[in-house]
Design a protein around this motif. Structure first.
Motif, short mmCIF file in Angstrom:
data_model
loop_
_atom_site.label_atom_id
_atom_site.label_comp_id
_atom_site.label_asym_id
_atom_site.label_seq_id
_atom_site.Cartn_x
_atom_site.Cartn_y
_atom_site.Cartn_z
N LYS A 180 3.46 -9.74 9.39
CA LYS A 180 3.38 -10.71 9.88
C LYS A 180 2.25 -11.58 9.88
CE LYS A 180 5.92 -9.51 14.10
NZ LYS A 180 5.94 -8.91 15.17
N ASN A 181 1.93 -12.35 9.67
CA ASN A 181 1.19 -13.97 9.11
C ASN A 181 0.01 -13.19 10.33
OD1 ASN A 181 2.39 -15.57 7.60
ND2 ASN A 181 2.63 -16.54 9.46
N ASN A 182 -1.73 -13.08 9.91
CA ASN A 182 -2.65 -13.32 10.40
C ASN A 182 -2.90 -11.87 10.89
OD1 ASN A 182 -3.37 -16.08 9.81
ND2 ASN A 182 -2.73 -16.56 12.18
N LYS A 183 -2.08 -10.92 10.73
CA LYS A 183 -2.02 -9.09 11.11
C LYS A 183 -2.26 -8.29 10.09
CE LYS A 183 -0.97 -10.81 14.79
NZ LYS A 183 0.09 -10.23 16.21
N LEU A 184 -2.39 -8.96 8.25
CA LEU A 184 -2.50 -8.39 7.70
C LEU A 184 -3.53 -7.06 7.49
CD1 LEU A 184 -2.38 -9.21 3.64
CD2 LEU A 184 -3.91 -7.63 4.65
N TRP A 185 -4.65 -7.36 7.58
CA TRP A 185 -6.10 -6.62 7.75
C TRP A 185 -6.33 -6.16 9.17
CZ3 TRP A 185 -8.27 -5.74 3.82
CH2 TRP A 185 -8.83 -6.63 2.39
N VAL A 186 -5.51 -6.75 9.56
CA VAL A 186 -5.82 -5.88 11.65
C VAL A 186 -4.86 -4.19 11.07
CG1 VAL A 186 -5.14 -5.40 13.45
CG2 VAL A 186 -6.10 -7.42 12.79
N THR A 187 -3.30 -4.59 10.43
CA THR A 187 -2.56 -3.74 10.59
C THR A 187 -3.11 -3.31 9.22
OG1 THR A 187 -0.47 -5.37 11.17
CG2 THR A 187 0.11 -3.72 9.27
N ASP A 233 3.95 -4.73 13.68
CA ASP A 233 3.41 -6.02 12.85
C ASP A 233 3.82 -5.92 11.33
OD1 ASP A 233 2.77 -7.47 15.11
OD2 ASP A 233 0.62 -6.57 15.27
N VAL A 234 4.16 -4.66 10.99
CA VAL A 234 4.81 -4.77 9.78
C VAL A 234 6.55 -4.39 9.80
CG1 VAL A 234 5.44 -2.49 8.16
CG2 VAL A 234 3.20 -2.62 9.36
N LEU A 235 6.15 -5.55 8.54
CA LEU A 235 7.88 -6.63 8.65
C LEU A 235 8.63 -5.96 6.80
CD1 LEU A 235 7.22 -10.39 8.27
CD2 LEU A 235 7.73 -8.73 10.61
N PHE A 236 8.04 -5.36 6.37
CA PHE A 236 8.69 -4.79 4.91
C PHE A 236 7.53 -3.76 4.27
CE2 PHE A 236 8.60 -4.65 0.47
CZ PHE A 236 9.88 -4.30 0.44
N ILE A 237 8.30 -2.50 3.83
CA ILE A 237 7.47 -1.55 3.31
C ILE A 237 8.40 -0.88 1.68
CG2 ILE A 237 6.70 0.86 3.33
CD1 ILE A 237 6.94 0.82 6.49
N GLY A 238 7.91 -1.10 1.44
CA GLY A 238 9.02 -1.06 -0.34
C GLY A 238 7.74 0.58 -1.35
N PHE A 260 -1.30 2.77 -1.32
CA PHE A 260 -0.89 1.43 -0.50
C PHE A 260 -2.15 0.40 -1.02
CE2 PHE A 260 -0.66 4.42 2.90
CZ PHE A 260 0.68 4.22 3.03
N ASN A 261 -1.26 0.38 -2.56
CA ASN A 261 -2.24 -0.83 -3.53
C ASN A 261 -1.36 -1.72 -3.43
OD1 ASN A 261 0.32 -0.53 -4.56
ND2 ASN A 261 -0.34 0.60 -6.53
N LEU A 262 -0.96 -2.54 -2.26
CA LEU A 262 -0.41 -4.25 -2.80
C LEU A 262 -0.14 -4.16 -0.89
CD1 LEU A 262 0.61 -7.11 -3.34
CD2 LEU A 262 2.76 -6.06 -4.26
N TRP A 263 -0.61 -5.31 -0.94
CA TRP A 263 -0.82 -5.69 0.86
C TRP A 263 -0.08 -7.67 1.01
CZ3 TRP A 263 -1.25 -2.13 4.97
CH2 TRP A 263 -1.56 -1.14 5.22
N LEU A 264 0.49 -7.75 1.77
CA LEU A 264 0.60 -9.39 1.63
C LEU A 264 1.68 -9.65 3.04
CD1 LEU A 264 3.21 -10.34 -1.04
CD2 LEU A 264 1.00 -10.16 -1.33
N ASP A 265 0.90 -11.09 3.39
CA ASP A 265 1.23 -11.08 4.79
C ASP A 265 2.04 -12.26 4.45
OD1 ASP A 265 0.17 -13.47 4.49
OD2 ASP A 265 -1.00 -12.99 5.93
N GLU A 266 3.30 -12.63 5.33
CA GLU A 266 4.66 -13.30 5.78
C GLU A 266 4.35 -14.37 4.93
OE1 GLU A 266 6.91 -13.87 8.98
OE2 GLU A 266 5.21 -13.66 9.82
#
Length: 261
Positions: A112-119, A84-89, A148-154
């Motif tokens: 992915k959408n709606n997967k931020l907190w689970v992931t 469910d991870v789409l990007f790592i930077g 890990f200081n920045l999390w977004l979903d798509e």
């Protein structure tokens, strides 16, 4: 703001964070809403002695390279395990090219959408179980800890208005992609066109090579969002006087009437 003032302001901004800029770094980070070429910038640098003295030459930075190497290893492990991870930077001082020896390594993740907190929860467990050094909440940074200081979903890759400032504009341009799935990095850049208000030259450089396929996909998303909104309002205005207990909104429509006792 003319080109000389843009250059001086960019140099001063870099010094604020303890960094001296190379010509290439200056080009990407140039502050101002006008697009300039590298040749235009280099000509001004050569003509202005004061500015020229502040530009440094490209040098090998082993501290930065070691931190990037460690981040690449972690990125590979995470991207293989968590689908469910789409990007790592990389962000922060390492992305800015002048990390100190004892700095941690800032990481940005898009899911992915709606997967931020689970992931995020699953990755947290993975990091703890595998004893991967990471920064703990409320603790000071340690050398090469992953932060890990920045999390977004798509769905939220376009930064909100309150986040649209010069610091975040430059930080976006400096992100070092490690893992990029479904062109999400390119979509992230194109979803933050406000960046060019602060750093037009760098934003133009970062986005000019993005393929027409990605551009069309972004345009289609916003086009259909607009079309859907317009047609919703047309239908809603027609139904408005007739609505009693029905629930009607842009994302839902319950046309059955709830029983009221």
């Amino acid at each position: 703001m003319n080109i000389l003032n843009s250059i001086k302001k960019t140099i001063k901004y870099g010094e604020k964070y303890g960094g001296k800029l190379t010509k290439n770094q200056l080009f990407i980070r140039l502050i101002g809403n006008t697009i300039y070429s590298e040749d235009e910038i280099n000509k001004i640098i050569e003509k202005n002695v004061e500015v020229k003295k502040k530009i440094v030459s490209e040098k090998k930075n082993t501290i930065k390279e070691n931190k990037i190497k460690k981040a690449k290893i972690l990125s590979s492990r995470i991207s293989k395990k968590f689908k469910d991870v789409l990007f790592i930077g990389i962000t922060g001082s390492t992305a800015a090219d002048y990390p100190k020896k004892n700095d941690d390594i800032d990481i940005m993740i898009i899911t992915k959408n709606n997967k931020l907190w689970v992931t995020r929860f699953r990755i947290k467990i993975f990091i703890i179980l595998n004893k991967i050094p990471h920064r703990k909440f409320g603790k000071k940074e340690n050398k090469d800890d992953f932060c890990f200081n920045l999390w977004l979903d798509e769905k939220s890759i376009g930064l909100k208005k309150e986040k649209q400032n010069i610091k975040n504009a430059i930080d976006i341009l400096l992100i070092k992609p490690l893992f990029n799935k479904n062109n999400i990095y390119e979509k992230f850049l194109l979803s933050n066109t406000w960046v060019k208000r602060y750093t037009a030259t760098g934003y133009n450089e970062k986005t000019k090579k993005i393929t027409n396929v990605v551009l069309k996909e972004i345009r289609d998303i916003y086009l259909w969002k607009l079309i859907n909104l317009i047609i919703f309002f047309v239908q809603f205005l027609y139904m408005k006087k007739r609505i009693k207990n029905e629930t009607v909104g842009i994302h839902e429509a319950f046309f059955h009437r709830d029983m009221v006792k």
